[in-house]
Scaffold this motif. Sequence first.
Motif, PDB file in Angstrom:
ATOM      1  N   PHE A 212       0.856  -1.180   0.000  1.00  0.00           N
ATOM      2  CA  PHE A 212       0.000   0.000   0.000  1.00  0.00           C
ATOM      3  C   PHE A 212       0.896   1.234   0.000  1.00  0.00           C
ATOM      4  CE2 PHE A 212      -2.381  -3.235   2.427  1.00  0.00           C
ATOM      5  CZ  PHE A 212      -3.480  -3.361   1.605  1.00  0.00           C
ATOM      6  N   THR A 213       0.605   2.166  -0.885  1.00  0.00           N
ATOM      7  CA  THR A 213       1.332   3.434  -0.922  1.00  0.00           C
ATOM      8  C   THR A 213       0.313   4.551  -0.751  1.00  0.00           C
ATOM      9  OG1 THR A 213       2.940   2.472  -2.443  1.00  0.00           O
ATOM     10  CG2 THR A 213       2.915   4.868  -2.238  1.00  0.00           C
ATOM     11  N   ILE A 214       0.567   5.405   0.218  1.00  0.00           N
ATOM     12  CA  ILE A 214      -0.296   6.555   0.506  1.00  0.00           C
ATOM     13  C   ILE A 214       0.454   7.805   0.066  1.00  0.00           C
ATOM     14  CG2 ILE A 214      -1.541   7.839   2.292  1.00  0.00           C
ATOM     15  CD1 ILE A 214      -2.500   4.969   2.005  1.00  0.00           C
ATOM     16  N   VAL A 215      -0.151   8.575  -0.831  1.00  0.00           N
ATOM     17  CA  VAL A 215       0.441   9.828  -1.283  1.00  0.00           C
ATOM     18  C   VAL A 215      -0.497  10.947  -0.853  1.00  0.00           C
ATOM     19  CG1 VAL A 215       1.240  11.157  -3.260  1.00  0.00           C
ATOM     20  CG2 VAL A 215       1.465   8.667  -3.273  1.00  0.00           C
ATOM     21  N   THR A 216       0.007  11.843  -0.016  1.00  0.00           N
ATOM     22  CA  THR A 216      -0.776  12.984   0.432  1.00  0.00           C
ATOM     23  C   THR A 216       0.113  14.217   0.358  1.00  0.00           C
ATOM     24  OG1 THR A 216      -2.022  13.973   2.246  1.00  0.00           O
ATOM     25  CG2 THR A 216      -0.319  12.426   2.865  1.00  0.00           C
ATOM     26  N   GLY A 217      -0.288  15.179  -0.458  1.00  0.00           N
ATOM     27  CA  GLY A 217       0.548  16.364  -0.665  1.00  0.00           C
ATOM     28  C   GLY A 217       1.870  15.951  -1.281  1.00  0.00           C
ATOM     29  N   ASP A 218       2.970  16.367  -0.651  1.00  0.00           N
ATOM     30  CA  ASP A 218       4.288  15.981  -1.156  1.00  0.00           C
ATOM     31  C   ASP A 218       4.877  14.817  -0.362  1.00  0.00           C
ATOM     32  OD1 ASP A 218       4.653  17.366   1.166  1.00  0.00           O
ATOM     33  OD2 ASP A 218       6.231  18.678   0.408  1.00  0.00           O
ATOM     34  N   GLU A 219       4.063  14.159   0.461  1.00  0.00           N
ATOM     35  CA  GLU A 219       4.521  13.020   1.246  1.00  0.00           C
ATOM     36  C   GLU A 219       4.100  11.714   0.589  1.00  0.00           C
ATOM     37  OE1 GLU A 219       3.259  13.131   5.307  1.00  0.00           O
ATOM     38  OE2 GLU A 219       3.660  15.265   5.493  1.00  0.00           O
ATOM     39  N   LYS A 220       4.963  10.703   0.740  1.00  0.00           N
ATOM     40  CA  LYS A 220       4.665   9.385   0.211  1.00  0.00           C
ATOM     41  C   LYS A 220       5.070   8.360   1.270  1.00  0.00           C
ATOM     42  CE  LYS A 220       5.397   6.707  -3.991  1.00  0.00           C
ATOM     43  NZ  LYS A 220       6.072   6.690  -5.308  1.00  0.00           N
ATOM     44  N   HIS A 221       4.115   7.513   1.663  1.00  0.00           N
ATOM     45  CA  HIS A 221       4.349   6.508   2.700  1.00  0.00           C
ATOM     46  C   HIS A 221       3.953   5.142   2.157  1.00  0.00           C
ATOM     47  CE1 HIS A 221       4.697   9.748   5.726  1.00  0.00           C
ATOM     48  NE2 HIS A 221       3.711  10.320   5.053  1.00  0.00           N
ATOM     49  N   SER A 222       4.733   4.114   2.507  1.00  0.00           N
ATOM     50  CA  SER A 222       4.447   2.756   2.030  1.00  0.00           C
ATOM     51  C   SER A 222       4.296   1.795   3.194  1.00  0.00           C
ATOM     52  CB  SER A 222       5.574   2.257   1.122  1.00  0.00           C
ATOM     53  OG  SER A 222       5.667   3.061  -0.019  1.00  0.00           O
ATOM     54  N   LEU A 223       3.457   0.800   2.977  1.00  0.00           N
ATOM     55  CA  LEU A 223       3.192  -0.229   3.984  1.00  0.00           C
ATOM     56  C   LEU A 223       2.993  -1.549   3.264  1.00  0.00           C
ATOM     57  CD1 LEU A 223       2.290  -1.012   6.964  1.00  0.00           C
ATOM     58  CD2 LEU A 223      -0.028  -0.510   6.183  1.00  0.00           C
ATOM     59  N   THR A 224       3.664  -2.597   3.752  1.00  0.00           N
ATOM     60  CA  THR A 224       3.495  -3.937   3.206  1.00  0.00           C
ATOM     61  C   THR A 224       2.804  -4.796   4.245  1.00  0.00           C
ATOM     62  OG1 THR A 224       5.519  -3.686   1.908  1.00  0.00           O
ATOM     63  CG2 THR A 224       4.680  -5.921   2.200  1.00  0.00           C
TER      64      THR A 224
END
Length: 197
Positions: free
Chosen positions: A52-64
């Motif tokens: 799962f990749t969450i992109v909000t604004g200029d941030e990008k976070h990933s979770l497996t």
Amino acid sequence: MNRFSLTDKTLRLLAAQVNLNGTFHHSCSFKNTNLPLIFVLQVERGSSHTLFTIVTGDEKHSLTVSDTNKYKHQVLADFIESIANGRIDTAESATPRVHAESVDCGQLLDTYQQEQLNQLVRQGGSLKLDIGLDEAVSLAVHRTQSRKGITAILVAGDSNPRTQCFTTYGDDQHSFNRLLQSLDHLVASATPAALAA
């Protein structure tokens, strides 16, 4: 600090989307604020895990998450809430999501909401509580005059309301406990779809 948490509607969407491949755009409000969270969810399913990749604004976070985890949507929801609450950079773990089946009277409300409810029982009046449903719960409490006690009306939702009304006699603690019990039953009856998700 205000703790942001996703609404039941968003949780139902996530429950469906974790089983799909693709990109999903979300603009969701949190239960206890009017501020929206706008993010893009990218789901990439593998043979034994899902990324799962969450992109909000200029941030990008990933979770497996492993595909053996049957609560993937709740793990994802906790991850999104951690991003919104600013806990990702501090590595502070998210508080575990309370499953609706195990909610008892003490866990349904936070400390501030319990104090609001106590004051409502002592003085009477009305109150709107945001306790995790898509719409707030409205409460009206009248202090009885003939005997010590309260008459309460609880309404969950506006578009398709569920209502409870009761009168109980006893001291303030008894009235408070009865109001919590009624609120718990109302929430359980108003969220059958969320329990299934």
